[in-house]
Design an enzyme around this catalytic site. Structure first.
Site, PDB file in Angstrom:
ATOM      1  N   LYS A 159      -6.568  29.403 -60.908  1.00 11.15           N
ATOM      2  CA  LYS A 159      -5.104  29.669 -60.922  1.00 11.15           C
ATOM      3  C   LYS A 159      -4.970  30.528 -60.018  1.00 11.15           C
ATOM      4  CE  LYS A 159      -1.463  27.782 -62.916  1.00 11.15           C
ATOM      5  NZ  LYS A 159      -1.368  26.243 -63.452  1.00 11.15           N
TER       6      LYS A 159
HETATM    7  P1  NAD Z   1       9.378  24.380 -62.715  1.00 14.47           P
HETATM    8  O1  NAD Z   1       9.341  25.656 -61.916  1.00 14.47           O
HETATM    9  O2  NAD Z   1       9.460  23.018 -62.027  1.00 14.47           O
HETATM   10  O3  NAD Z   1       9.912  24.325 -64.248  1.00 14.47           O
HETATM   11  C1  NAD Z   1      10.331  25.375 -65.013  1.00 14.47           C
HETATM   12  C2  NAD Z   1      11.256  25.050 -65.687  1.00 14.47           C
HETATM   13  O4  NAD Z   1      11.392  25.930 -66.700  1.00 14.47           O
HETATM   14  C3  NAD Z   1      12.635  25.236 -65.004  1.00 14.47           C
HETATM   15  O5  NAD Z   1      13.825  24.624 -65.605  1.00 14.47           O
HETATM   16  C4  NAD Z   1      13.091  26.599 -65.419  1.00 14.47           C
HETATM   17  O6  NAD Z   1      14.592  27.165 -65.342  1.00 14.47           O
HETATM   18  C5  NAD Z   1      12.713  26.755 -66.960  1.00 14.47           C
HETATM   19  N1  NAD Z   1      12.460  28.212 -67.562  1.00 14.47           N
HETATM   20  C6  NAD Z   1      11.640  29.120 -67.048  1.00 14.47           C
HETATM   21  N2  NAD Z   1      11.863  30.084 -67.967  1.00 14.47           N
HETATM   22  C7  NAD Z   1      12.303  29.678 -68.904  1.00 14.47           C
HETATM   23  C8  NAD Z   1      12.608  30.278 -70.191  1.00 14.47           C
HETATM   24  N3  NAD Z   1      12.359  31.603 -70.396  1.00 14.47           N
HETATM   25  N4  NAD Z   1      13.339  29.506 -70.961  1.00 14.47           N
HETATM   26  C9  NAD Z   1      13.828  28.303 -70.852  1.00 14.47           C
HETATM   27  N5  NAD Z   1      13.529  27.549 -69.656  1.00 14.47           N
HETATM   28  C10 NAD Z   1      12.689  28.188 -68.823  1.00 14.47           C
HETATM   29  O7  NAD Z   1       7.823  24.410 -63.265  1.00 14.47           O
HETATM   30  P2  NAD Z   1       7.046  23.237 -63.814  1.00 14.47           P
HETATM   31  O8  NAD Z   1       5.719  22.990 -62.716  1.00 14.47           O
HETATM   32  O9  NAD Z   1       7.754  22.074 -64.491  1.00 14.47           O
HETATM   33  O10 NAD Z   1       6.064  23.686 -64.930  1.00 14.47           O
HETATM   34  C11 NAD Z   1       6.558  24.022 -66.401  1.00 14.47           C
HETATM   35  C12 NAD Z   1       5.325  24.216 -66.940  1.00 14.47           C
HETATM   36  O11 NAD Z   1       4.185  23.163 -67.434  1.00 14.47           O
HETATM   37  C13 NAD Z   1       4.432  25.662 -66.822  1.00 14.47           C
HETATM   38  O12 NAD Z   1       4.070  26.156 -68.036  1.00 14.47           O
HETATM   39  C14 NAD Z   1       3.193  25.098 -66.063  1.00 14.47           C
HETATM   40  O13 NAD Z   1       2.176  25.777 -66.102  1.00 14.47           O
HETATM   41  C15 NAD Z   1       3.147  23.634 -66.528  1.00 14.47           C
HETATM   42  N6  NAD Z   1       2.362  22.517 -65.991  1.00 14.47           N
HETATM   43  C16 NAD Z   1       2.794  22.177 -64.854  1.00 14.47           C
HETATM   44  C17 NAD Z   1       2.248  21.381 -63.969  1.00 14.47           C
HETATM   45  C18 NAD Z   1       2.978  20.516 -62.764  1.00 14.47           C
HETATM   46  O14 NAD Z   1       2.201  19.798 -62.198  1.00 14.47           O
HETATM   47  N7  NAD Z   1       3.784  21.351 -62.214  1.00 14.47           N
HETATM   48  C19 NAD Z   1       1.248  20.834 -64.533  1.00 14.47           C
HETATM   49  C20 NAD Z   1       0.678  21.059 -65.845  1.00 14.47           C
HETATM   50  C21 NAD Z   1       1.226  21.997 -66.508  1.00 14.47           C
END
Ligand code: NAD
Length: 417
Positions: free
Chosen positions: A107
């Site tokens: 990461k």
């Molecule tokens: P992103 O930045 O596209 O979206 C994150 C969302 O969460 C946004 O809408 C943001 O406003 C919201 N958010 C942030 N802090 C918050 C809070 N305190 N309360 C409520 N909402 C909040 O990110 P993403 O890529 O969708 O990732 C989200 C999660 O999924 C993370 O934990 C990431 O590690 C995990 N993840 C992402 C991927 C991927 O392919 N993008 C893969 C596996 C896991």
């Protein structure tokens, strides 16, 4: 309990430790899994648009690469820490092992607020960070991808910067790239799509039909926004969605396309027409069939787990449930599908992208989606089987599967020299 009081890496280590105890894993393997193999901290200058120079701190952590090259996203967030990055790297190792794809875990992160930076500042920050971590990354050793606060454009800048230092194009150095420069069809939607595949399998296990099932989603980004939209197309009633600025609730079901268009225009789902405003805490406690925390870690904790009324919790985010909360949810009969199974869609299609880049031969979206569904369905079946046979919850079962595969690989490879 607030997020500040929970250290995500201690949480990841305690999850690994509990499974190693149960499986009587020898110390020689346990100690390796409870530490990260390589940790790089970089402090680097970036010219800002107003002519000043700011120094940013970034990390790239490789947790364990026994089963293959290290793989994991890059997070841009003002509160990201070294321990959070370590935890996310460890979860990537476990995730790749659960999905049985030939990767280790990594990461990266930069402490910054991308929402307050211009595109030109973001580009300079990304290119300098990519140059700083280029001593670790590469298509054969460590392949970054997007995570919170980063996106396909940022991956394109990393790919371009890395390629410039080598003198030729190397698309396989990152995944989650735009299609035009070697990205895979289906990658952008893959994590959300994977959550939907898993939600469907979990619902079947609980005897719930997706048609008409009620869903609440915390986080309206890449994972949560896409999962919510796809679930709505499968006939689910998405009753609540939130982001960092707040949430909206409509017991009759939200118009998902309208909501996502609104977020694109205004930057948030909060204040969307035709819905009540709710807080993130209220969303997590809503009565619903499926709850998908898809924002950040440590959201369901000892202090709010008892209020969760969902029947199934699908972890779209990494680490949204603490170990104390897990016990409460298990006791209350909530079926928790852990992150290292539920959100593997992204890394699986990232693996497909990397394979397509190495072969320079690209697949159509149907092929990507059907291969994704097959791998996730197999992983769900393997984890469910362990959960039933060993009378343990799905998280322990997923960790068990991952740690058995990792220990076996470590034992076969032996220790150098
Ligand atoms: P992103 O930045 O596209 O979206 C994150 C969302 O969460 C946004 O809408 C943001 O406003 C919201 N958010 C942030 N802090 C918050 C809070 N305190 N309360 C409520 N909402 C909040 O990110 P993403 O890529 O969708 O990732 C989200 C999660 O999924 C993370 O934990 C990431 O590690 C995990 N993840 C992402 C991927 C991927 O392919 N993008 C893969 C596996 C896991």
């Amino acid at each position: 309990m607030s997020t500040e009081t929970i250290n995500p890496f201690e949480m990841a280590v305690s999850q690994i430790d509990a499974v190693c105890d149960r499986l009587n894993v020898e110390d020689v393997y346990r100690l390796r899994l409870e530490k990260c193999e390589r940790e790089l901290i970089v402090n680097f200058p970036v010219k800002m648009d107003d002519g000043t120079v700011e120094v940013f701190t970034g990390f790239r952590i490789q947790h364990n690469d026994t089963r293959g090259p290290a793989k994991g996203g890059i997070r841009y967030h003002p509160d990201v820490t070294l321990d959070e990055t370590r935890a996310l790297a460890a979860w990537m190792t476990l995730k790749a092992a659960v999905a049985n794809i030939p990767y280790g875990g990594a990461k990266g992160a930069v402490i910054c607020n991308p929402k307050l930076m211009s595109q030109t500042e973001l580009e300079r920050l990304t290119r300098r960070y990519a140059a700083e971590i280029s001593i670790l990354i590469g298509p054969e050793n460590d392949i970054p991808a997007p995570d919170v606060g980063t996106n396909p454009q940022i991956m394109a800048w990393i790919m371009d910067t890395y390629s410039m230092t080598k003198g030729y194009s190397i698309p396989a150095v990152v995944t989650g790239k735009p299609i035009e420069i070697g990205g895979s069809k289906g990658r952008f939607e893959a994590t959300g799509r994977g959550c939907v595949i898993i939600a469907n399998l979990a619902a079947r296990q609980k005897g719930i039909s997706l048609e008409g099932a009620t869903v609440a989603v915390q986080g309206a980004g890449n994972v949560g926004g896409i999962a919510a939209k796809l679930l709505a197309t499968k006939g689910c009633r998405v009753i609540a969605v939130s982001d960092s600025k707040g949430g909206v609730y409509n017991p009759k079901g939200l118009d998902m396309q309208g909501l996502l268009d609104y977020k694109k225009q205004t930057g948030s789902v909060a204040a969307f027409n035709g819905a009540e405003t709710i807080t993130n805490a209220e969303l997590l406690a809503l009565p619903c069939d499926i709850l998908i925390p898809a924002a950040i870690e440590c959201q369901v904790t000892a202090s709010n787990a008892a209020q969760v009324k969902a029947r199934i919790l699908v972890e779209g985010a990494n680490g949204p449930t603490t170990p104390e909360a897990d016990e409460i949810l298990y006791h209350n009969g909530v079926l928790v599908i852990p992150d290292i199974l539920a959100n593997t869609g992204g890394v699986i299609v990232s693996y497909f992208e990397w394979v397509q880049n190495i072969e320079s031969f690209f697949w159509d979206e149907e092929e990507v989606n059907s291969k994704l569904e097959r791998i996730m369905t197999n992983a769900f079946a393997e984890v469910s089987e362990i959960s039933k046979a060993e009378k343990t919850d799905m998280r322990n079962a997923a960790h068990t599967l991952a740690i058995r595969r990792l220990v076996s690989a470590m034992s076969i490879r032996g220790i150098y020299p």
